[in-house]
Scaffold this motif. Sequence first.
Motif, PDB file in Angstrom:
ATOM      1  N   PRO A 223      53.800 119.672  48.576  1.00 33.61           N
ATOM      2  CA  PRO A 223      53.799 118.896  49.822  1.00 33.61           C
ATOM      3  C   PRO A 223      52.821 119.416  50.867  1.00 33.61           C
ATOM      4  CG  PRO A 223      56.044 119.323  49.098  1.00 33.61           C
ATOM      5  CD  PRO A 223      55.154 120.149  48.233  1.00 33.61           C
ATOM      6  N   ASP A 224      52.698 120.739  50.998  1.00 33.84           N
ATOM      7  CA  ASP A 224      51.776 121.298  51.993  1.00 33.84           C
ATOM      8  C   ASP A 224      50.336 120.892  51.710  1.00 33.84           C
ATOM      9  OD1 ASP A 224      53.766 122.506  53.441  1.00 33.84           O
ATOM     10  OD2 ASP A 224      53.567 124.453  52.465  1.00 33.84           O
ATOM     11  N   LYS A 225      49.972 120.910  50.450  1.00 32.61           N
ATOM     12  CA  LYS A 225      48.606 120.535  50.055  1.00 32.61           C
ATOM     13  C   LYS A 225      48.352 119.051  50.312  1.00 32.61           C
ATOM     14  CE  LYS A 225      45.472 121.460  46.175  1.00 32.61           C
ATOM     15  NZ  LYS A 225      45.427 122.011  44.793  1.00 32.61           N
ATOM     16  N   LEU A 226      49.341 118.243  49.976  1.00 27.12           N
ATOM     17  CA  LEU A 226      49.215 116.807  50.229  1.00 27.12           C
ATOM     18  C   LEU A 226      49.086 116.548  51.723  1.00 27.12           C
ATOM     19  CD1 LEU A 226      49.376 113.870  49.134  1.00 27.12           C
ATOM     20  CD2 LEU A 226      51.839 113.997  49.477  1.00 27.12           C
ATOM     21  N   LEU A 227      49.933 117.195  52.515  1.00 26.41           N
ATOM     22  CA  LEU A 227      49.896 117.019  53.966  1.00 26.41           C
ATOM     23  C   LEU A 227      48.547 117.446  54.537  1.00 26.41           C
ATOM     24  CD1 LEU A 227      51.175 116.576  56.776  1.00 26.41           C
ATOM     25  CD2 LEU A 227      52.132 118.886  56.598  1.00 26.41           C
ATOM     26  N   PHE A 228      48.073 118.596  54.139  1.00 22.75           N
ATOM     27  CA  PHE A 228      46.827 119.126  54.701  1.00 22.75           C
ATOM     28  C   PHE A 228      45.644 118.215  54.416  1.00 22.75           C
ATOM     29  CE2 PHE A 228      42.916 121.577  54.474  1.00 22.75           C
ATOM     30  CZ  PHE A 228      42.935 122.275  55.669  1.00 22.75           C
ATOM     31  N   HIS A 229      45.473 117.823  53.158  1.00 26.25           N
ATOM     32  CA  HIS A 229      44.264 117.063  52.802  1.00 26.25           C
ATOM     33  C   HIS A 229      44.372 115.587  53.184  1.00 26.25           C
ATOM     34  CE1 HIS A 229      42.233 120.409  50.976  1.00 26.25           C
ATOM     35  NE2 HIS A 229      43.312 120.705  50.297  1.00 26.25           N
ATOM     36  N   ALA A 230      45.584 115.029  53.138  1.00 19.27           N
ATOM     37  CA  ALA A 230      45.737 113.639  53.582  1.00 19.27           C
ATOM     38  C   ALA A 230      45.451 113.527  55.069  1.00 19.27           C
ATOM     39  CB  ALA A 230      47.139 113.132  53.261  1.00 19.27           C
ATOM     40  N   SER A 231      46.057 114.410  55.874  1.00 19.83           N
ATOM     41  CA  SER A 231      45.826 114.348  57.318  1.00 19.83           C
ATOM     42  C   SER A 231      44.381 114.676  57.660  1.00 19.83           C
ATOM     43  CB  SER A 231      46.786 115.281  58.055  1.00 19.83           C
ATOM     44  OG  SER A 231      46.668 116.608  57.594  1.00 19.83           O
ATOM     45  N   SER A 232      43.756 115.583  56.913  1.00 19.59           N
ATOM     46  CA  SER A 232      42.341 115.907  57.135  1.00 19.59           C
ATOM     47  C   SER A 232      41.461 114.690  56.875  1.00 19.59           C
ATOM     48  CB  SER A 232      41.925 117.068  56.237  1.00 19.59           C
ATOM     49  OG  SER A 232      40.535 117.328  56.351  1.00 19.59           O
ATOM     50  N   LEU A 233      41.719 113.984  55.785  1.00 19.93           N
ATOM     51  CA  LEU A 233      40.942 112.776  55.471  1.00 19.93           C
ATOM     52  C   LEU A 233      41.128 111.711  56.544  1.00 19.93           C
ATOM     53  CD1 LEU A 233      41.523 112.536  51.616  1.00 19.93           C
ATOM     54  CD2 LEU A 233      39.283 112.547  52.730  1.00 19.93           C
ATOM     55  N   ILE A 234      42.357 111.544  57.015  1.00 22.10           N
ATOM     56  CA  ILE A 234      42.620 110.522  58.032  1.00 22.10           C
ATOM     57  C   ILE A 234      41.916 110.879  59.334  1.00 22.10           C
ATOM     58  CG2 ILE A 234      44.428 109.429  59.414  1.00 22.10           C
ATOM     59  CD1 ILE A 234      46.260 109.754  56.912  1.00 22.10           C
ATOM     60  N   ARG A 235      41.913 112.159  59.694  1.00 22.49           N
ATOM     61  CA  ARG A 235      41.200 112.577  60.911  1.00 22.49           C
ATOM     62  C   ARG A 235      39.700 112.349  60.783  1.00 22.49           C
ATOM     63  NH1 ARG A 235      44.780 117.103  60.469  1.00 22.49           N
ATOM     64  NH2 ARG A 235      46.491 116.910  61.969  1.00 22.49           N
ATOM     65  N   LYS A 236      39.195 112.388  59.554  1.00 20.77           N
ATOM     66  CA  LYS A 236      37.759 112.180  59.335  1.00 20.77           C
ATOM     67  C   LYS A 236      37.386 110.700  59.340  1.00 20.77           C
ATOM     68  CE  LYS A 236      37.112 116.423  56.649  1.00 20.77           C
ATOM     69  NZ  LYS A 236      36.941 117.002  55.286  1.00 20.77           N
TER      70      LYS A 236
END
Length: 715
Positions: A223-236
Amino acid sequence: MINRQLLRPESIVVIGGSNNTHKPGGAVVRNLLSGGYQGTLRIVNPKEDEIQGIKVFHNANELPPTEMAILVVAAKYCPEYVRLLAAEKGVRAFIIISAGFGEETKAGAALEQEILDICEQYGAALIGPNCIGLLNSWHHSVFTKPIPQLNPKGVDFVSGSGATAVFILESAVIKGLAFNSVWSIGNGKQIGIEDVLQYMDETFDIEQSPRVKLLYIENISDPDKLLFHASSLIRKGCKIAAIKAGSSESGSRAASSHTGAIASSDSAVEALFRKAGIVRCFSREELTTVGCVFKAIMDGFAGAPLPKDGIASDNWIGRNFAIVTHAGGPGVMLTDALSKGGLNVPKLDGPAAEELKSKLFPGASVANPIDILATGTPEQLGIAIDYCEKRFDNIDAIFVIFGTPGLVTVFETYEVLHKKILECKKPIFPILPSLHTAGPEVEEFLKKGHVNFSDEVTLATALTQMTKTPKPASPEIELFGVDVPKIREIIGNIKQNHDSDNGERQADSWYLEPQQVRDLLSCAGIPMVPEMVSDSKDELAAFATKVGYPVVAKVVGPVHKSDVGGVALNIRSEKHLALEFERMMQIDGAKAVMVQKMLQGTELFIGAKYEPRFGHVVLCGLGGIFVEVLKDVSSGLAPLSYPEVYSMIRSLRGYKIIKGTRGQKGINEQKYAEIIVRLSTLLRFATEIKEIDLNPLLADDKEVTAVDARILIGM
C-alpha cells in the motif's frame, strides 16, 4: 524490474507458438504479426516446421541470442526454459502466459519461485505467470482480443486479472477510448501493479507521457508504494481511476468496538484511494467512463484548457451543466442523476434563452435541459451548443444527447458535433445511445478521435465520483500540539509493565486502563470530560460535588458497559450516585466506577483500527444511530492532514447536522477536525494501538469533548 527488453525488444521468441489461432500459442503469434511487430520473431515448437509463415525452431537450444521470450507451455516446463533462455540465449524479459502456478497449488508456487529466482539471478524482467500478456505500440504480446486503438497519448491500463482486463477493454473499445499500453500482471510474482506505477512515475514526461491511468486491482501487496507513486503521478498532472475487487468481508466476525465492527479492508482501500487522489470505481462501465471523461478533457477533445500541473482545481469540469437533447426522457434522467450527485443543471432564462428559443422549432424548450425536439436539425443543434458556449455564463460543460429511431441518418448531425467539440472551450460530452440503429454513424464519429458515453446515468455517476475525489494528501505530518516523546514514554512504560493486571487480556492484546487512555489522549491535545475512577463511594461523591451535578456513572472492568447495565445518566444527587455505585460494583467483572460531568451536545464518533500493511484506518461520523445503525462514517488513512479531514467530514450524509439545520446551531467543525488530525498523529507514533474508540464526543458551536474513550493495545 521493467527494462528496455520488455518494452521494446529487438527480438522475441514464442515458446509454444502454433498454427491454431484458437489456442493461446497461436493467438499470440497472430497478434504479434497483425500488430506490425518490426523486430525478429522466432517460434519454438517441436512438432511444426512453419507457423503462420515463420520458420520454426524445434528446440530452444537452436535459438540465436534473443531479447524477450513469451512462454505458452505447461507450467512444469517453464523453469527449464527460463533457465536455458536466460543463461545461454541472453533473454532478459519473460512473459509467461501459462497457468498452473501459485494460483493453484503449492507445487505450482514452488515452480513460480524457481522462475523468479532465475530471473533475479540474470537481471531479467518477468510478467506473469498466469496472464494474458503485455500490449503496447511496439509489440502486441497478448493472446486475447479485442486489440484496442493504440495512441501514444492513450490510456495506460494495468490489470491484476487477465479475463477482467479483456472485459474492460471490450467496454472501452465501444466507447472509443484509445490506449497507450495494457499490462496484465497475472500472479505478479516480480512485477505487480505497484511496480508498474513506480516505473510510470519515475519515467514520467509531462510533454510525452500518457496522463490517464486505469487500474483493476485484486490485491494491494504494498500500500505504501501504491500511495507514493499514485499520488506522485497525480501531482505531476496524471489522473488515476481504479477498481479494487474483493474488498468485502463475508460472514460475521467478533468485534470488540464500534470501530472493529465498521472498519474493514474496504475501509482501508477507500482511505488509501482518497489519500492518493485515486478515483474509485465499482464497475467496468464506471471505470471506462471515467477514463473517457479524463481523456476527453486532457486531449482537448472537448476543447478544455488543462493546467500544466493537472491539479489546479479540484474539478476541471465545473459543477454546472447544460443538457442539449432531442429526446426529453434521457434529459430528465440525466438531470436527476446529476442532481442526486450534488451537481447542477441550472435553469436558463432571460433574453439569451428567449433568443435561442426563437431559433428552434415551436414547442422546443430551453429551460435546461434544452430540448430541440425529435425534428431538430443539425443546424439547430449547433446553435444550441453555441449559446451554451458563448451566451450562458453559468454553464461549465455541455452534454449532448442525440440518437435516432432509425428513420434518418445522423452523419450530418455528428459532423456538427465533431466540429463543435474541436471549437468550444467548454467541455462537450457526447451521449450517442443508438449503437445499433446508428452504428455506422457512431463508428465514423469515434474514428475522428472522440469518445462516446452511450448511457447518460452511468456518465453522471462517474462524474459524481470524480468530483468527490480529493487531491493527493500532503505527506507532511501535523505535529503541532502533539507531545510525541511523551507518547513514546507512556507506550514504553505500558510495554514494560504489561501483565494480567494491566487490563483485560485478549491473547496478545488488552484494553488500557482509563487513566492510561487519558494520559495518551492528553499528549495528543484531545480534550476529555472531567472524570474520576475509584472504588471508593466517598471519593466519587466528593468529585461529583466538585464538578457539579448532573453526572454520569460508568462501570470499569466490563468492555461493553451498556450491555451489562453499566451506564447511568443524569445522576442529580449524592444519594442517587451512591445507589448506582453500589449496583454497578455488583456487576460481574466490575473493578471500579467512573464518574464524569454530564455534558450536552451533538454526539460525534471518531475511531481507528489498525489494518495490516495499510496502517491505521481512521473513521469519523455522527454518533448514536448514525454510527450504530446507518454506518454513516468516512474513512482516512493515518496520518491525516487538515484538508483530508475536512473532506472526510463533508462527505458524510449527515453533514447538514454538523453545519446546522432547521434553526439548530451547527457544531465547531474546526475543533472536530483538529481532534481527528491530532488522533491520527498519535496513531502514527503509537502503532501498538490496534483499535481506538472516542464514542461519543459531545459537541456544540464552541467545544468538542471526548466523553468516552477506549484503546485496545497489542504487541
